[in-house]
Enzyme design. Structure first.
Site, mmCIF file in Angstrom:
data_model
loop_
_atom_site.group_PDB
_atom_site.id
_atom_site.type_symbol
_atom_site.label_atom_id
_atom_site.label_comp_id
_atom_site.label_asym_id
_atom_site.label_seq_id
_atom_site.Cartn_x
_atom_site.Cartn_y
_atom_site.Cartn_z
ATOM 1 N N TYR A 73 -50.569 46.947 -110.991
ATOM 2 C CA TYR A 73 -50.572 48.155 -110.153
ATOM 3 C C TYR A 73 -51.993 48.697 -110.012
ATOM 4 C CZ TYR A 73 -49.217 52.617 -108.129
ATOM 5 O OH TYR A 73 -49.079 53.686 -107.283
ATOM 6 N N PHE A 125 -60.673 51.480 -79.351
ATOM 7 C CA PHE A 125 -59.462 50.668 -79.343
ATOM 8 C C PHE A 125 -58.264 51.625 -79.320
ATOM 9 C CE2 PHE A 125 -56.137 48.521 -81.912
ATOM 10 C CZ PHE A 125 -55.841 47.525 -81.012
ATOM 11 N N ASP A 126 -57.098 51.158 -78.886
ATOM 12 C CA ASP A 126 -55.989 52.108 -78.653
ATOM 13 C C ASP A 126 -55.555 52.891 -79.891
ATOM 14 O OD1 ASP A 126 -54.895 49.765 -79.600
ATOM 15 O OD2 ASP A 126 -53.250 49.665 -78.173
ATOM 16 N N ASP A 216 -66.462 50.226 -86.229
ATOM 17 C CA ASP A 216 -65.105 49.695 -86.131
ATOM 18 C C ASP A 216 -65.279 48.179 -86.114
ATOM 19 O OD1 ASP A 216 -62.577 48.872 -85.542
ATOM 20 O OD2 ASP A 216 -62.263 50.247 -83.866
ATOM 21 N N ALA A 218 -63.535 45.245 -86.704
ATOM 22 C CA ALA A 218 -62.493 44.205 -86.684
ATOM 23 C C ALA A 218 -63.071 42.814 -86.407
ATOM 24 C CB ALA A 218 -61.442 44.556 -85.633
ATOM 25 N N LYS A 259 -58.110 40.381 -88.091
ATOM 26 C CA LYS A 259 -58.844 39.651 -87.066
ATOM 27 C C LYS A 259 -59.800 38.659 -87.740
ATOM 28 C CE LYS A 259 -57.115 43.150 -84.548
ATOM 29 N NZ LYS A 259 -57.424 44.575 -84.643
ATOM 30 N N HIS A 453 -47.483 51.752 -74.775
ATOM 31 C CA HIS A 453 -47.284 50.368 -74.333
ATOM 32 C C HIS A 453 -46.493 49.537 -75.332
ATOM 33 C CE1 HIS A 453 -50.937 50.365 -76.690
ATOM 34 N NE2 HIS A 453 -50.883 49.070 -76.811
#
Ligand SMILES: *Cc1c(COP(=O)(O)O)cnc(C)c1O
Length: 465
Positions: A73, A125-126, A216, A218, A259, A453
């Protein structure tokens, strides 16, 4: 002429059968899915290009890591292995694992953004845009104008428009800018890279006005590959050094590890300064929302395969093969003069659906039209990156018009072969030849208030209505 396919730097020792339904079955399935490709069953898809997120094939080393992951844990050995790998690559003082990229956003953004504040990005990004709005702030996109012309070929089309960014900072007041986010590569602009020079200049402005710069990250490895290939002075620099320099300009990073880190689930949040007081709040948010900070919502086996994937994702032979797949697909469209966001970016092909379906307006969603057609034509699942994805203005609730109407073929890593790429290209060509016969697009019959979407229902608009 099609460019030569770069052969896979691996061989295959496990396969997953896929099947193609008949055209009639596909027409029925997409209707039952309310013309939303997210509603399709994966088993009804032949080539799944909905996303490159979490759809990657792990290596045998990563699968071996699944067996040796430490499920303690607190303070498990896989956590420390991940810290060592991430520290080695990014050189940040604090690394927080989280279950995926949006979790990093959820943990970090409310600590920097509140009502009345703004966040500026080369392009959000969304989910990143959604987390800015959920924190009460407003997102502002600030990409260079070249990005908005899909047929205009230039290097580093994902860059921040530095002059415009500084103008917005002065207009809104530096004290009201909670965060600047540099998205590498720029996903929403077509996986377009950001240059080292642009990153450096953005960081200089952030320092000048004392604003936090978040990367960001990714697709940071693909971005580094583009810098090595295309930016002056980096041709002989190892990928790892390019990454270190890039991250040296940021204060923090939020990353979807689904990604470039080639795992099926995972994310990271990094803070450069190990004495930054925000770390205590990050840990507190993480414990209440993700889990104890040494596992961050992931199993020990996930942490283990993530630690291994960090290195596999920055391997130059792998990056050359990956980028070669994109070049191969793009050259087939060039042969047929089909428009896409050019030059091709790092993780997929963004077909210019506005160009292919010039008779269909933004509020009938040309990107969604092509996505539905690709499923019907060849069982290929893609998604709209356009007005359908962008949604409504959060203040007025009116449909926003996106800068682009793309249909994205996102390419999972190490999953599809040259023949699959041929099928993709043939399907796009076949649809473009009959594109003029499609007169109308789609209307939305139901939508949720945010990130619509993923869940909305659509219906075709009859051509005589
Ligand atoms: C995928 C992605 C995210 C969100 O990450 P998830 O792992 O899907 O939650 C954020 N920013 C960019 C640029 C992405 O591509």
């Amino acid at each position: 002429m099609a460019v030569k396919y770069v052969a896979e730097p691996f061989r295959i020792k496990m396969v997953e059968p896929i099947k193609m339904l008949t055209r009639e079955e596909r027409i029925q399935k997409i209707k039952e899915a309310d013309y939303n490709l997210f509603n399709l069953k994966g088993s009804d898809v032949y080539i799944d290009l909905l996303t490159d997120s979490g759809t990657n094939a792990m290596s045998h080393h990563q699968w071996a890591g699944v067996m040796t992951g430490d499920e303690s844990y607190a303070g498990g050995s896989s956590y420390y292995k991940l810290l060592d790998a991430a520290t080695d690559i990014f050189n940040y003082g604090y690394i927080q694992p989280v279950h995926q990229g949006r979790a990093a956003e959820k943990v970090l953004f409310p600590l920097l953004l509140t009502k009345g504040k703004f966040a500026i990005s080369n392009m959000f990004f969304d989910t990143t845009r959604a987390h800015v709005i959920l924190a009460g702030a407003r997102p502002i996109d600030c990409v260079v104008k070249e990005a908005k012309d899909p047929s205009y070929r230039c290097k580093f089309k994902g860059n921040m428009d530095i002059e415009k960014m500084e103008k917005i900072i002065l207009e809104k007041g530096p004290e009201n800018i909670g965060l600047i986010v540099m998205t590498i590569t720029n996903n929403s602009a077509g996986g377009q890279p950001v240059s080292m020079k642009n990153m450096r200049e953005t960081a200089d402005i952030c320092k000048k006005y004392n604003i936090t710069l978040d990367i960001d990250a990714a697709r940071y490895a693909e971005n580094a590959y583009f810098i090595k290939r295309d930016e002056e002075g980096y041709q002989n620099t190892p990928i790892k050094e390019i990454i270190k320099e890039m991250f040296s300009y940021g204060d923090m990073f939020t990353m979807s590890a689904k990604k470039d880190t080639i795992v099926n689930m995972g994310g990271l949040l990094g803070v450069k300064d190990k004495n930054d007081p925000i770390i205590l709040n990050i840990k507190a948010n993480c414990i209440s929302m993700e889990g104890f900070f040494t596992y961050g919502g992931l199993s020990g086996r996930d942490l283990e395969s993530l630690a291994i994937g960090l290195y596999e994702g920055i391997d130059e032979n792998y990056l050359k093969y990956r980028s070669g797949q994109m070049e191969y697909l793009a050259s087939k469209l060039d042969d047929e003069k089909i428009a896409y966001q050019a030059p091709i970016g790092g993780h997929g092909l963004f077909v210019d659906a506005k160009n292919m379906f010039s008779q269909i307006p933004y509020n009938e969603y040309p990107g969604q039209v092509l996505a539905v057609e690709l499923y019907i034509e060849a069982g290929i699942r893609t998604c709209d990156i356009g007005s359908y994805m962008l949604g409504n203005d959060p203040d007025t609730n009116e449909q926003l018009e996106a800068d682009f109407e793309f249909t994205r073929l996102a390419i999972p890593r190490r999953v599809y072969t040259q023949s699959h790429f041929d099928i993709m290209a043939e399907a796009i060509v076949a649809i473009s030849e009959r594109a003029h016969e499609i007169k109308r697009g789609y209307k939305i019959t139901w939508e949720p208030p945010i990130l619509r979407h993923f869940q909305a229902s659509l219906a075709p608009i009859e051509s005589n209505s």
